[in-house]
Design a protein around this motif. Structure first.
Motif, PDB file in Angstrom:
ATOM      1  N   GLY A 183     -18.143  19.870  56.573  1.00 28.93           N
ATOM      2  CA  GLY A 183     -17.666  19.054  55.460  1.00 28.93           C
ATOM      3  C   GLY A 183     -18.781  18.220  54.853  1.00 28.93           C
ATOM      4  N   ALA A 184     -19.643  17.669  55.707  1.00 24.99           N
ATOM      5  CA  ALA A 184     -20.784  16.890  55.220  1.00 24.99           C
ATOM      6  C   ALA A 184     -21.727  17.758  54.399  1.00 24.99           C
ATOM      7  N   LEU A 185     -21.978  18.982  54.875  1.00 26.89           N
ATOM      8  CA  LEU A 185     -22.868  19.900  54.164  1.00 26.89           C
ATOM      9  C   LEU A 185     -22.285  20.293  52.816  1.00 26.89           C
ATOM     10  N   VAL A 186     -21.001  20.588  52.779  1.00 28.82           N
ATOM     11  CA  VAL A 186     -20.343  20.977  51.527  1.00 28.82           C
ATOM     12  C   VAL A 186     -20.437  19.844  50.500  1.00 28.82           C
ATOM     13  N   LEU A 187     -20.154  18.630  50.927  1.00 28.62           N
ATOM     14  CA  LEU A 187     -20.200  17.487  50.012  1.00 28.62           C
ATOM     15  C   LEU A 187     -21.623  17.241  49.524  1.00 28.62           C
ATOM     16  N   PHE A 240     -13.569   9.931  55.859  1.00 32.20           N
ATOM     17  CA  PHE A 240     -14.111   8.932  54.937  1.00 32.20           C
ATOM     18  C   PHE A 240     -15.484   8.466  55.407  1.00 32.20           C
ATOM     19  N   GLY A 241     -15.618   8.254  56.708  1.00 35.10           N
ATOM     20  CA  GLY A 241     -16.911   7.832  57.257  1.00 35.10           C
ATOM     21  C   GLY A 241     -18.003   8.862  57.022  1.00 35.10           C
ATOM     22  N   ILE A 242     -17.649  10.144  57.152  1.00 36.28           N
ATOM     23  CA  ILE A 242     -18.621  11.211  56.898  1.00 36.28           C
ATOM     24  C   ILE A 242     -19.032  11.213  55.427  1.00 36.28           C
ATOM     25  N   ALA A 243     -18.051  11.063  54.540  1.00 39.96           N
ATOM     26  CA  ALA A 243     -18.354  11.024  53.106  1.00 39.96           C
ATOM     27  C   ALA A 243     -19.285   9.861  52.781  1.00 39.96           C
ATOM     28  N   GLN A 244     -19.051   8.725  53.405  1.00 42.26           N
ATOM     29  CA  GLN A 244     -19.931   7.569  53.205  1.00 42.26           C
ATOM     30  C   GLN A 244     -21.302   7.818  53.807  1.00 42.26           C
ATOM     31  N   GLY A 245     -21.327   8.483  54.949  1.00 42.37           N
ATOM     32  CA  GLY A 245     -22.596   8.805  55.583  1.00 42.37           C
ATOM     33  C   GLY A 245     -23.450   9.710  54.717  1.00 42.37           C
ATOM     34  N   VAL A 246     -22.818  10.700  54.097  1.00 40.55           N
ATOM     35  CA  VAL A 246     -23.533  11.594  53.185  1.00 40.55           C
ATOM     36  C   VAL A 246     -24.112  10.805  52.015  1.00 40.55           C
ATOM     37  N   THR A 247     -23.370   9.823  51.552  1.00 39.97           N
ATOM     38  CA  THR A 247     -23.806   9.029  50.409  1.00 39.97           C
ATOM     39  C   THR A 247     -24.982   8.128  50.743  1.00 39.97           C
ATOM     40  N   TYR A 248     -24.955   7.514  51.903  1.00 45.95           N
ATOM     41  CA  TYR A 248     -25.917   6.445  52.190  1.00 45.95           C
ATOM     42  C   TYR A 248     -27.000   6.794  53.198  1.00 45.95           C
ATOM     43  N   THR A 249     -26.933   7.961  53.829  1.00 42.86           N
ATOM     44  CA  THR A 249     -27.978   8.298  54.783  1.00 42.86           C
ATOM     45  C   THR A 249     -29.330   8.436  54.083  1.00 42.86           C
ATOM     46  N   SER A 250     -30.368   8.003  54.753  1.00 43.19           N
ATOM     47  CA  SER A 250     -31.719   8.107  54.177  1.00 43.19           C
ATOM     48  C   SER A 250     -32.331   9.482  54.425  1.00 43.19           C
ATOM     49  N   VAL A 286     -18.448  28.161  48.037  1.00 39.99           N
ATOM     50  CA  VAL A 286     -18.415  29.337  48.910  1.00 39.99           C
ATOM     51  C   VAL A 286     -18.196  28.907  50.360  1.00 39.99           C
ATOM     52  N   LEU A 287     -18.905  27.854  50.771  1.00 37.78           N
ATOM     53  CA  LEU A 287     -18.743  27.349  52.133  1.00 37.78           C
ATOM     54  C   LEU A 287     -17.346  26.785  52.352  1.00 37.78           C
ATOM     55  N   LEU A 288     -16.794  26.171  51.322  1.00 40.97           N
ATOM     56  CA  LEU A 288     -15.434  25.644  51.419  1.00 40.97           C
ATOM     57  C   LEU A 288     -14.439  26.778  51.643  1.00 40.97           C
ATOM     58  N   ARG A 322     -23.119  17.714  45.468  1.00 36.82           N
ATOM     59  CA  ARG A 322     -23.728  16.610  44.718  1.00 36.82           C
ATOM     60  C   ARG A 322     -25.150  16.895  44.256  1.00 36.82           C
ATOM     61  N   MET A 323     -25.705  18.016  44.677  1.00 33.75           N
ATOM     62  CA  MET A 323     -27.110  18.282  44.389  1.00 33.75           C
ATOM     63  C   MET A 323     -27.348  18.946  43.044  1.00 33.75           C
ATOM     64  N   GLY A 324     -26.411  19.721  42.545  1.00 36.50           N
ATOM     65  CA  GLY A 324     -26.626  20.390  41.276  1.00 36.50           C
ATOM     66  C   GLY A 324     -25.701  21.585  41.121  1.00 36.50           C
ATOM     67  N   GLN A 325     -25.761  22.225  39.967  1.00 34.18           N
ATOM     68  CA  GLN A 325     -24.818  23.296  39.647  1.00 34.18           C
ATOM     69  C   GLN A 325     -24.956  24.492  40.587  1.00 34.18           C
ATOM     70  N   LYS A 326     -26.184  24.914  40.878  1.00 30.30           N
ATOM     71  CA  LYS A 326     -26.387  26.057  41.765  1.00 30.30           C
ATOM     72  C   LYS A 326     -25.867  25.744  43.167  1.00 30.30           C
ATOM     73  N   GLN A 327     -26.173  24.546  43.628  1.00 34.33           N
ATOM     74  CA  GLN A 327     -25.720  24.148  44.955  1.00 34.33           C
ATOM     75  C   GLN A 327     -24.203  23.986  45.013  1.00 34.33           C
ATOM     76  N   GLN A 328     -23.591  23.649  43.881  1.00 31.82           N
ATOM     77  CA  GLN A 328     -22.136  23.516  43.841  1.00 31.82           C
ATOM     78  C   GLN A 328     -21.456  24.849  44.114  1.00 31.82           C
ATOM     79  N   ILE A 329     -22.069  25.926  43.640  1.00 32.84           N
ATOM     80  CA  ILE A 329     -21.519  27.264  43.899  1.00 32.84           C
ATOM     81  C   ILE A 329     -21.554  27.553  45.396  1.00 32.84           C
ATOM     82  N   ILE A 330     -22.688  27.218  46.030  1.00 30.69           N
ATOM     83  CA  ILE A 330     -22.815  27.419  47.481  1.00 30.69           C
ATOM     84  C   ILE A 330     -21.787  26.565  48.215  1.00 30.69           C
TER      85      ILE A 330
END
Length: 203
Positions: free
Chosen positions: A87-91, A39-49, A106-108, A95-103
């Motif tokens: 996990g942080a990279l996958v999330l 959960f902390g990683i997911a929040q970090g991905v959301t709020y990191t600058s 794949v990483l998942l 969230r970046m877009g359709q093309k990135q969602q495919i990547i």
């Protein structure tokens, strides 16, 4: 507070592994730890600058911790910080877009072959915690299904107790424990070194 609780539960888990391997109570308590960090990683991905710097810090801690991790548990797999990084990279990619969602997907899938602690299960847990606030039911039932899949795939049904950590992940605590910014990056390898030191003195 969530990070501090996760750290405390992780210590209990690792104390059990190192000193009381036959006592399952330590491991049961420890099952609450990884979801809180996910959960902390997911929040970090959301709020990191700056996500690249955030990811770099996790990977740096993972690399530094690896030899200490191997000495602590006598195993050759990668430590869970590598799982947190993936996990942080996958999330982030999802969230970046359709093309990135495919990547991201794949990483998942690739994480199934990742020789690290929690591997694909850990990556999927972080991904699902990324929906904790925007799609809470999806996040919860997705993780419930994940526990079933993991149990059937590995036989490690003890991990299913981690679903009980879900309501604690995003809880707003009355009393907050504010940890130093880089505390958790230092804490992981440091607490393993302390456990090694105690073990050497005892045995």
């Amino acid at each position: 507070m969530t990070a501090a609780l996760g750290a405390l539960l992780m210590i209990i888990d690792h104390v059990g592994v190192v000193f009381f391997p036959g006592q399952m109570g330590f491991r049961l308590i420890g099952r609450f730890s990884f979801p809180l960090f996910a959960f902390g990683i997911a929040q970090g991905v959301t709020y990191t600058s700056c996500f690249p710097k955030y990811l770099f810090r996790i990977l740096l801690a993972a690399v530094i911790s690896q030899p200490i991790y191997r000495m602590t548990f006598y195993i050759n797999s990668l430590n869970p910080l590598f799982t947190l990084a993936l996990g942080a990279l996958v999330l982030r990619l999802f969230r970046m877009g359709q093309k990135q969602q495919i990547i991201a997907l794949v990483l998942l899938v690739f994480s199934v072959w990742l020789k690290s602690s929690y591997s694909w299960y850990g990556v999927a847990t972080i991904f699902l915690y990324g929906f904790y606030y925007c799609a809470r039911e999806f996040s919860f039932y997705g993780q419930l299904a994940l526990q079933m899949i993991y149990g059937l795939a590995t036989g490690a049904w003890i991990q299913s107790f981690s679903i009980c950590a879900f309501p604690f992940a995003g809880r707003i605590w009355k009393k907050q424990i504010l940890l130093p910014r880089y505390f958790l990056y230092i804490f992981y390898p440091l607490h393993l070194l302390i456990l090694i030191g105690i073990r050497e003195m005892i045995y």
